[in-house]
Design an enzyme around this catalytic site. Structure first.
Site, PDB file in Angstrom:
ATOM      1  CE1 TYR A 131     -25.532  28.968  -2.667  1.00  0.00           C
ATOM      2  CE2 TYR A 131     -23.997  29.462  -0.911  1.00  0.00           C
ATOM      3  CZ  TYR A 131     -25.286  29.190  -1.335  1.00  0.00           C
ATOM      4  OH  TYR A 131     -26.310  29.141  -0.430  1.00  0.00           O
ATOM      5  CE  LYS A 178     -37.768  19.676  -5.812  1.00  0.00           C
ATOM      6  NZ  LYS A 178     -38.818  19.055  -4.994  1.00  0.00           N
ATOM      7  CG  ASP A 211     -39.079  18.682  -1.645  1.00  0.00           C
ATOM      8  OD1 ASP A 211     -38.263  17.752  -1.786  1.00  0.00           O
ATOM      9  OD2 ASP A 211     -39.943  18.946  -2.503  1.00  0.00           O
ATOM     10  CG  ASP A 235     -25.799  28.455   2.933  1.00  0.00           C
ATOM     11  OD1 ASP A 235     -25.700  28.520   4.176  1.00  0.00           O
ATOM     12  OD2 ASP A 235     -25.681  29.451   2.188  1.00  0.00           O
ATOM     13  CG  ASP A 239     -28.856  28.895   8.559  1.00  0.00           C
ATOM     14  OD1 ASP A 239     -27.645  28.599   8.490  1.00  0.00           O
ATOM     15  OD2 ASP A 239     -29.274  30.070   8.519  1.00  0.00           O
TER      16      ASP A 239
END
Ligand code: NAI
Ligand code: MG
Length: 342
Positions: A131, A178, A211, A235, A239
């Site tokens: 970001y 990851k 994942d 982020d 959600d």
């Protein structure tokens, strides 16, 4: 007196922030609230996301109460970066806390009852990762175009967020990355995390690839207490966790710097242009963010009282339509406030 800078910004943000202030007042918060004009109208007029005269005022405040930024008329990326990302980066608010607690069984989309005792915290790194806006476009607009987006990870940045996660956990910290595919950044996270875990022998540790973490969060969210992860994964996963507890309207967040004590508190949701302006938006995410703010400012009794009033309102069905109720935005603010005064 404690000074709170208020930035409602756009759309739904403008509707939910006044309700959060109403509830803070009902809870007995004796703060000085000062609202600043940082929004899309102002940006379109002046070209400045945060006006130069406003910035120093934000630095003087003890905390910032924030709504949401975004407007169909403006270039989202530059505007969002100039307001929210600038505040996160320049105030060095490196901890983003995104709790997910289920206040009422009926709000969970999960079928199995034993999977609904959800009370977890995502500790998201908030000042680095993908970001930071480093990179660029080469041969722009041609068929040979190259676009590079850099994933910035520093030893300091990774260490301090992992340390923070161990500091707030009682039982277990799950580190999510990851590192099997993103090997350089992943190796730094793995090394720092293992070194810091050794200093906290009483806290269990576990590692999940992002994942697998997404899958486990849906399969059984009750297994998690604290998840620590980078900017992008935090982020995205937050959600998902918001949806597990009733949706975007209910999820709060805190952006803090534990050393300077600065903080910015905002609902996880955006400006909800599809429903904004019709008193339909749920103010609970903003109200719970305000409760995180007072907890950060040292008033944990007040924070507990606000959370208790929210829970009672939700359980009584005094909520907006996204949570199955029929109240308007300000009626929900009133319903929570009334419970604090009674
Ligand atoms: P969004 O969070 O605004 O909306 C997603 C969905 O959730 C919509 O269906 C909306 O109606 C619903 N929703 C959101 N808040 C709600 C609330 N309080 N009560 C009930 N339902 C609610 O995300 P979206 O649509 O991706 O983005 C809209 C705008 O907001 C864009 O300009 C985006 O850039 C901006 N945005 C700003 C954020 C911030 O300021 N932190 C975060 C996310 C998006
Ligand atoms: Mg988001």
């Amino acid at each position: 007196m404690t000074k709170i800078a208020v930035l409602p910004c756009d759309g739904a943000g403008k509707e939910v922030v006044p309700e959060a202030i109403k509830v803070l007042r009902a809870a007995g918060a004796n703060f000085e609230f000062e609202e600043f004009e940082v929004n899309a109208d102002q940006y379109l007029r002046t070209g400045e996301p945060i006006p130069a005269a406003v910035w120093p005022q934000l630095l003087l405040a003890d905390s910032i109460l924030f709504g949401a930024v975004g407007d169909p008329r403006v270039n989202d990326a530059a505007y969002l970066a100039g307001v929210l990302l600038r505040l996160r980066f320049e105030l060095d608010l490196y901890v983003n806390l995104r709790p997910a607690r289920l206040y009422d069984d009926r709000l969970s989309p999960l079928r199995r009852e034993d999977r609904r005792k959800i009370d977890l915290l995502i500790v998201r790194e908030n000042t680095e990762g993908l970001y930071v806006g480093m990179g660029g476009r080469f041969k722009r607009g041609t068929d040979q175009e190259v676009a590079i987006q850099e994933d910035l990870n520093t030893a300091l940045g990774v260490s301090r967020i992992v340390e923070y996660a161990f500091g707030v956990a009682h039982r277990e910290v799950v580190m999510v990355d990851k590192s099997n595919a993103m090997t350089y950044a992943g190796a730094l996270w793995q090394e720092r995390w293992k070194a810091i875990a050794e200093k906290h022998p009483n806290i269990k540790t576990r590692h999940l690839y992002v994942d697998a973490a997404a899958m486990q969060l849906v399969r059984d969210p009750t297994q998690f207490e604290v998840i620590v992860t980078g900017n992008l994964f935090g982020d995205v996963l937050s959600d998902l966790t918001a949806e597990l507890i009733g949706g975007m309207g209910i999820a709060p967040s805190a952006n803090i710097n534990p050393e300077s004590k600065r903080g910015l508190f905002e609902p996880v949701h955006g400006t909800a242009p599809d429903i904004a302006g019709r008193a339909l938006v749920n103010p609970i995410g903003a109200i719970l963010s305000a409760s995180m703010m007072v907890r950060h400012l040292g008033h944990s009794d007040m924070a507990d009282a606000i959370e208790g009033a929210v829970k009672s309102a939700i359980r009584a069905g005094d909520c907006t339509r996204d949570l199955g109720g029929s109240l308007s935005t300000h009626e929900v603010g009133d319903a929570v406030s009334k419970r604090l005064r009674d």
